[in-house]
Scaffold this motif. Structure first.
Motif, PDB file in Angstrom:
ATOM      1  N   THR A  43     -15.160  -9.759 -36.138  1.00 32.94           N
ATOM      2  CA  THR A  43     -13.842  -9.797 -35.406  1.00 32.94           C
ATOM      3  C   THR A  43     -14.320 -11.546 -35.262  1.00 32.94           C
ATOM      4  N   MET A  76     -12.611 -15.362 -36.391  1.00 29.48           N
ATOM      5  CA  MET A  76     -11.920 -15.610 -35.786  1.00 29.48           C
ATOM      6  C   MET A  76     -11.468 -17.283 -36.370  1.00 29.48           C
ATOM      7  N   TYR A 128     -10.960 -18.490 -38.700  1.00 27.93           N
ATOM      8  CA  TYR A 128      -9.357 -18.711 -39.369  1.00 27.93           C
ATOM      9  C   TYR A 128      -7.904 -18.938 -38.747  1.00 27.93           C
ATOM     10  N   PHE A 129      -8.170 -18.472 -37.451  1.00 32.81           N
ATOM     11  CA  PHE A 129      -6.705 -18.607 -36.885  1.00 32.81           C
ATOM     12  C   PHE A 129      -6.408 -19.832 -35.634  1.00 32.81           C
ATOM     13  N   SER A 170      -5.816 -23.640 -35.788  1.00 27.77           N
ATOM     14  CA  SER A 170      -5.986 -24.431 -36.522  1.00 27.77           C
ATOM     15  C   SER A 170      -6.202 -25.367 -37.136  1.00 27.77           C
ATOM     16  N   ILE A 209      -5.202 -28.633 -36.854  1.00 27.25           N
ATOM     17  CA  ILE A 209      -5.152 -29.885 -35.873  1.00 27.25           C
ATOM     18  C   ILE A 209      -6.207 -29.636 -35.328  1.00 27.25           C
ATOM     19  N   TRP A 243     -13.318 -14.778 -43.025  1.00 31.15           N
ATOM     20  CA  TRP A 243     -11.470 -14.305 -43.597  1.00 31.15           C
ATOM     21  C   TRP A 243     -11.749 -14.025 -44.970  1.00 31.15           C
ATOM     22  N   LEU A 296      -1.737 -10.152 -42.168  1.00 29.49           N
ATOM     23  CA  LEU A 296      -2.207 -10.856 -41.593  1.00 29.49           C
ATOM     24  C   LEU A 296      -1.871 -12.471 -42.007  1.00 29.49           C
ATOM     25  N   TYR A 297      -2.325 -11.534 -43.471  1.00 31.19           N
ATOM     26  CA  TYR A 297      -2.269 -14.046 -44.221  1.00 31.19           C
ATOM     27  C   TYR A 297      -0.759 -14.826 -44.331  1.00 31.19           C
ATOM     28  N   ALA A 347      -0.268 -16.160 -40.870  1.00 33.86           N
ATOM     29  CA  ALA A 347      -2.248 -17.112 -40.029  1.00 33.86           C
ATOM     30  C   ALA A 347      -1.807 -18.601 -40.890  1.00 33.86           C
ATOM     31  N   ASP A 348      -1.425 -18.191 -42.252  1.00 33.01           N
ATOM     32  CA  ASP A 348      -0.167 -19.279 -43.006  1.00 33.01           C
ATOM     33  C   ASP A 348       0.724 -19.795 -42.387  1.00 33.01           C
ATOM     34  N   ASN A 394      -0.476 -21.734 -38.839  1.00 28.27           N
ATOM     35  CA  ASN A 394      -1.032 -22.813 -38.960  1.00 28.27           C
ATOM     36  C   ASN A 394      -0.138 -23.946 -39.866  1.00 28.27           C
ATOM     37  N   GLN A 442       1.877 -26.577 -34.101  1.00 28.38           N
ATOM     38  CA  GLN A 442       1.000 -27.302 -34.803  1.00 28.38           C
ATOM     39  C   GLN A 442       1.570 -29.291 -34.311  1.00 28.38           C
ATOM     40  N   ILE A 468      -5.273 -27.867 -25.814  1.00 33.20           N
ATOM     41  CA  ILE A 468      -5.576 -26.944 -27.437  1.00 33.20           C
ATOM     42  C   ILE A 468      -5.252 -25.739 -27.087  1.00 33.20           C
ATOM     43  N   THR A 480      -4.118 -22.548 -28.429  1.00 35.32           N
ATOM     44  CA  THR A 480      -5.043 -21.346 -29.318  1.00 35.32           C
ATOM     45  C   THR A 480      -5.303 -20.184 -28.669  1.00 35.32           C
ATOM     46  N   LEU A 517      -5.802 -15.667 -30.013  1.00 34.87           N
ATOM     47  CA  LEU A 517      -7.333 -15.777 -29.757  1.00 34.87           C
ATOM     48  C   LEU A 517      -7.519 -14.215 -29.294  1.00 34.87           C
ATOM     49  N   TYR A 521      -5.446 -11.718 -31.208  1.00 32.84           N
ATOM     50  CA  TYR A 521      -5.899 -11.417 -32.314  1.00 32.84           C
ATOM     51  C   TYR A 521      -6.912 -10.567 -32.605  1.00 32.84           C
ATOM     52  N   PRO A 522      -7.649  -9.636 -31.989  1.00 31.74           N
ATOM     53  CA  PRO A 522      -8.669  -8.311 -31.466  1.00 31.74           C
ATOM     54  C   PRO A 522      -8.114  -7.398 -32.147  1.00 31.74           C
ATOM     55  N   GLN A 576      -6.720  -6.625 -34.731  1.00 31.13           N
ATOM     56  CA  GLN A 576      -7.540  -7.140 -35.618  1.00 31.13           C
ATOM     57  C   GLN A 576      -8.890  -5.917 -35.718  1.00 31.13           C
ATOM     58  N   PHE A 617      -6.064  -3.602 -38.204  1.00 31.52           N
ATOM     59  CA  PHE A 617      -6.231  -4.561 -39.205  1.00 31.52           C
ATOM     60  C   PHE A 617      -7.609  -4.337 -40.023  1.00 31.52           C
TER      61      PHE A 617
END
Lengths: 303, 248, 534
Positions: A114, A118, A120-121, A123, A125, A178, B157-158, B161-162, B165, B183, B219, B223, B227, B230-231, B234, B237
């Motif tokens: 975990t 993390m 990776y998420f 961004s 920027i 990741w 998930l890939y 995230a892509d 971002n 973003q 930020i 963000t 976060l 995600y857990p 996950q 996942f």
């Protein structure tokens, strides 16, 4: 393959062909069609005259790039940064996956995963903005670095010698967890019996890792390695763009950032395309050689 | 180190920066656009990638090897941004969500992962299904997909995230501020040079109120939700990724 | 397995096939300018359903989109033409502009820096067919701008090319604080406490900054905001001007010179390197964004900087809470020897090129676009763009416009400047005439905040808005791109001490020659001479 077998194949798999159609259309439209636009690399492209109306000038842009003042520096920086990434960024996820594999407690395993995923998420920027703040003179990373090396606390992103380190380390931090997923998944396919047999033979855990786990991972590592080789000239310019500044061009300016500046800031589209084309050609060459090499060594190949 | 980095030395915690950041409507439209982008991306990419991987993993098709080369080459040989832009523009996709989705409907790297996963399924399963008269659709939906769920969740998930971002491509393909994904809104706020070269330094007043802290407030706002979510994702996942199989 | 050759041919064949089908019917030839319709340009609202497209940079981040800004709502109502905006965040401006041009599909109106924003400048933009030559259209459809330019021949000379072509509806200024607004500033209370005078020479600055460092504990006595360029703090001529140069082309006795080639430039670099080593110059000076500059000033890490006058009011207000005696004083641009007149400093021409509106060559409604743009240059437009809507953001008192409480004490708690950016166009550059009187009231002026302290001979020495010929523009742009990279890199490295000036200068001038600075100087000299004979 002769004509009859094609016809037979088509008949037998007509639904497969139908399914393949959208895929092929996608690749033609968005991957191959733009390639034709790359002919502007051989022109003085003027948008209002269009691609066919613009003046053709042959290889002039390539010549002027090869002879340009910054050519060797750009190429050197790109290759070096890529090699560093290959050495560290590519191996880090493998090591992480191996380590996680060795951990017995499921809770620790899941916790480490975990935490390592993390970043990776967050961004790019935000990450770049944080890197800048942390390495600024007075930032916490800078303070630690100054304390360790006894420097004068100068902004770390203004020291050409540090850029590659900062870049590679931050990439590892962000992507290691990741990218280890793939290896972690591959590890689960190694039959348990192999380990049991080894244990009965009295092999140590390290011995097991070397003789069972690593060989089990090898095919995956090879595929990932080939893909990586093909990108030797393609370092992540988005991140560099967000981080670099003229003081560290000496180490940070790479082919792709140069392409970006020429194309999008100086509007020199044709010149920029020529460099991009050169870049792609080298990448393709590297990919093909890596693939051929891999096939020779252990029959692994992308196709 | 009088000022240092404010991140590590907050000069008195204050909710003001958060209030101000949350009052910025652009963040909310940005969130909205990004959620659409992520959702659309997952649906589109998943469908396309599964279809492509399925076709490429069939052993009987004569053209498979050729098709694979046709596809892999594009990973390494691309035409560059401007020609790509011309095509996207030519299709009338500019300033639409489509510009961020359609041109990226298949991520070749994901395709390779999924294909290898499909290939690693026991061939007998498939053969016996075909003997039972199952067509490709049944085979895909009832045998291949259920067995590959772990890898598919990796792809989801890939992709998420892509898309989350994405900033560079939107900055080129979306020329309308209200359509910016999060973003780009974030970049605008972090750089906040909206008015630097401008005669009077307009927005000076804005800066006075915003100050350095709003940057960090923004930020955090942009963000933390990910976060936090995600857990939870996950948990499923990782479990599935670990029981799954991706062979080289 | 198939041979490589065959596998590679297939995709290309496919691509070409698709292309042939995709391209037929895609190219649209720009329609020729239609003959005059109504002929009059001054009847507003125009009342049409024809929609125009308009590309511009974000005016404010206070509202999510441009259509939410009261000024733009009112303007559209007044001109009576529906407009579809492409609003670009200025963080993406250059990239977005570049890709728009590359595609050849332009909006009807494009607000951009057409003078220097596009490599090659306006003559290239006209020749390559991006934008229209506006002379005839202005004659027929833009009586307001035409009148203004006739009344101001000095401005008229600035806004056209050497060939006499008008290429955009210009951003014009009335002088005063609309053209001159920035300079060096210092903490006045610190000076008083340390018994120091406002410094005028480089030597005095050195003394003051040293005292700030040693006695006030300033970590970075002199700080800069370098957001858009690593050398931003010096670009307008502060400090560097003392050595008789700038980091650009300038004019000396009718001859165009390039600063970095001059001995003064090296002196400047060595001085700054010394300051940097002594800890007088902010170690992050080339990396700071505006917020870092704010933080440095507000926390007392810095006691001097280069800034616009409006910033200072903000800083004084912010500092007042903890340091009631904190105050700033404007210092003259430093010189080498006492009594000299500063040669360079921030001072703009009356034509501010940064956001001028051109009409694209592909526009189907050029005359309508011109009519829309002309509104700003009339009397009504002048009031709307500068003061907003009567009864809302201003009222007429004794025949003069005065802003209301909506601007000065905004009910939504917006600052004066924020309120102006919402209800008027002033403060932000654009195609209109910026009012000297209104801008003059923006910042407090008193003895310490006296904009006259910042007077320099700048306009005698910097290049006017010259235009490079379309033939030379490609060559010039390519030369200067490489030179700018080299100069920025060398400059920063010497100041930061990464290389010594001795080492760097062993090659520097040769490198500049090799990259073609001689040719660039020739081109600029010719352009300057053409400008003089306009």
């Amino acid at each position: 393959m002769n004509r009859r077998s094609i016809a037979r194949d088509f008949k037998r798999n007509k639904w497969l062909y139908a399914l393949a159609l959208p895929v092929v259309i996608y690749y033609v439209l968005f991957q191959y069609l733009p390639m034709y636009g790359a002919v502007i690399a051989f022109q003085n492209y003027t948008p209002m005259r269009g691609i066919w109306g613009s003046e053709w000038i042959g290889l002039e842009h390539f010549h002027s790039f090869f002879n340009s003042y910054y050519f060797w520096r750009l190429l050197g920086n790109t290759v070096l940064l890529s090699l560093y990434s290959l050495l560290f960024e590519f191996t880090a996820p493998i090591i992480l996956a191996l380590l996680i594999h060795e951990v017995r407690s499921r809770y620790i395993k899941s916790f480490v995963q975990t935490v390592s995923f993390m970043p990776y998420f967050i961004s790019l920027i935000v990450v770049s903005s944080l890197i800048k703040d942390l390495t600024h003179s007075g930032g916490i990373v800078n303070l630690v670095y100054t304390w360790l090396t006894g420097g004068d606390g100068q902004d770390m992103l203004q020291q050409p010698g540090l850029f590659r380190g900062i870049y590679v380390l931050s990439e590892i931090w962000q992507r290691m967890g990741w990218e280890s997923i793939i290896y972690a998944a591959a590890l689960t396919t190694i039959p348990r019996e192999q380990y049991e047999a080894a244990r009965i033979d009295g092999a140590s855990r390290f011995r097991q890792m070397i003789s069972i786990t690593l060989p089990g991972l090898l095919p995956t590592i090879m595929v990932m390695g080939i893909l990586r080789m093909g990108r030797l000239l393609e370092v992540g310019y988005e991140k560099i763009l967000l981080l670099y500044n003229p003081v560290i061009y000496e180490t940070a300016d790479v082919v792709s950032t140069f392409v970006y500046r020429k194309g999008l800031l100086d509007n020199d589209w044709s010149f920029s395309s020529a460099i991009g084309l050169f870049n792609s050609a080298i990448n393709l060459l590297l990919l093909l050689s890596a693939n051929a090499l891999s096939r020779k060594i252990n029959q692994n190949s992308l196709w | 180190m009088a000022s240092g980095s404010l991140l590590w030395k907050p000069a008195g915690f204050s909710m003001l920066a958060y209030e101000r950041a949350l009052a910025n409507l652009a963040i909310w439209t940005g969130y909205g656009n990004t959620i659409k982008l992520v959702a659309g991306g997952i649906v589109l990419n998943l469908t396309m990638t599964i279809v492509a991987a399925y076709v490429l993993s069939r052993r009987l098709v004569l053209w498979n090897k050729l098709l694979m080369q046709f596809i892999v080459v594009t990973m390494f040989f691309n035409a560059g941004l401007i020609p790509f832009y011309l095509v996207v523009k030519g299709m009338g996709l500019m300033n639409t969500l489509g510009a961020l989705l359609l041109p990226f409907a298949i991520h070749t790297f994901h395709l390779i992962i999924l294909r290898t996963a499909f290939l690693s399924l026991p061939a007998e399963l498939e053969e016996s299904a075909q003997i039972d008269g199952a067509n490709h659709l049944t085979l895909l939906l009832h045998i291949v997909l259920p067995l590959s769920l772990p890898v598919i969740s990796v792809i989801v998930l890939y992709t998420a995230a892509d898309k989350w971002n994405m900033w560079f491509i939107p900055s080129v393909f979306i020329q309308e501020r209200t359509l910016y994904p999060l973003q780009l809104v974030l970049r605008e706020i972090l750089l906040n040079n909206a008015t630097d070269n401008i005669s009077y330094g307009a927005g000076v007043g804005e800066a006075a109120k915003i100050g350095e802290t709003i940057k960090y407030a923004t930020i955090v706002i942009c963000t933390v939700p990910v976060l936090v979510i995600y857990p939870f994702l996950q948990k499923y996942f990782v479990k599935s990724a670990l029981v799954g199989a991706i062979k080289g | 397995m198939l041979t490589m050759k065959k596998t590679f041919v297939l995709p290309f064949v496919m691509a070409v096939l698709i292309l042939i089908t995709a391209c037929s019917g895609r190219s649209e030839a720009p329609e020729a300018v239609q003959p005059a319709g109504s002929g009059s340009g001054s009847e507003y609202p125009i009342q049409t359903d024809t929609e125009l497209t308009y590309w511009l940079l974000t005016q404010t981040t206070l509202k999510p989109g441009i259509n939410d800004i009261p000024f733009y709502q009112e303007w559209q109502k007044r001109i009576g033409v529906p407009i579809r905006f492409s609003e670009i965040s200025s963080a993406q401006a250059k990239e977005a502009f570049s890709v728009m041009l590359s595609s050849g599909a332009l909006t009807d109106i494009i607000e951009y820096n057409w003078l220097t924003g596009l490599p090659g400048g306006p003559e290239k933009a006209l020749k390559d067919g991006y934008i229209l030559r506006l002379n005839d259209l202005i004659d027929q459809y833009a009586p307001n701008l035409k009148k203004y330019l006739q009344e101001h021949p000095d401005i008229d000379k600035l806004v056209k090319t050497d060939n006499g072509d008008y290429y955009a509806f210009p951003f014009l200024k009335e002088g005063g604080m609309t053209t001159q607004w920035s300079g060096p500033v210092l903490r006045k209370d610190w000076l008083q406490e340390l018994n120091l005078d406002v410094p005028a020479t480089i030597g005095e600055w050195h003394k003051v900054l040293t005292a700030f460092k040693e006695q006030k504990g300033a970590r970075a006595p002199l700080t800069f905001n370098s957001q858009s360029n690593a050398l931003q703090g010096f670009l307008d001529g502060a400090f560097i001007g003392a050595f008789g140069v700038i980091r650009d082309f300038y004019v000396e006795d009718g001859k165009v010179q390039y600063g970095p080639l001059q001995p003064g430039y090296r002196q400047f670099l060595e001085t700054m390197n010394a300051w940097y080593k002594e800890g007088l110059l902010d170690p992050n000076f080339s990396q700071n964004d505006r917020k870092m500059q704010d933080a440095n000033i507000m926390t007392g890490a810095s006691g001097a900087t280069f800034s616009s006058g409006a910033n200072i009011d903000k800083w004084e207000a912010a500092l007042a809470a903890g340091h009631p005696q904190a105050a700033f004083v404007f210092a003259p641009y430093p010189v080498l020897n006492k009594g000299e007149t500063p040669k360079f400093g921030q001072e703009a021409w009356l034509y501010g090129a940064e956001a001028s509106a051109a009409v694209s060559a592909t526009s189907k409604h050029p005359e309508l676009a011109v009519q829309v743009l002309d509104y700003a240059y009339g009397e009504e437009g002048y009031l709307l763009f500068n003061y907003g809507t009567e009864g809302q953001s201003y009222t007429m008192q004794d025949g003069k416009p005065e802003v209301t409480g909506l601007i000065t004490q905004n009910p939504d708690n917006l600052s004066y400047l924020e309120a102006l950016t919402l209800y008027t166009h002033t403060v932000n550059p654009g195609p209109y005439v910026e009012s000297k009187e209104l801008i003059g009231k923006l910042a407090l002026t008193n003895e310490d905040h006296n904009y006259d302290h910042w007077k320099t001979d700048n306009l005698k020495h910097v290049l006017p808005p010259v235009s490079i010929t379309a033939e030379e523009s490609g060559e010039y742009a390519r030369i200067m791109a490489d030179i700018n990279t080299l100069v920025d890199e060398t400059t920063l490295k010497i100041i930061l001490g990464t290389v010594s000036a001795d080492d760097a200068y062993r090659k520097f001038t040769d490198q500049l020659e090799q990259l073609g600075i001689g040719r660039a100087l020739e081109i600029q000299q010719a352009a300057y001479e053409r400008f003089l004979s306009r």
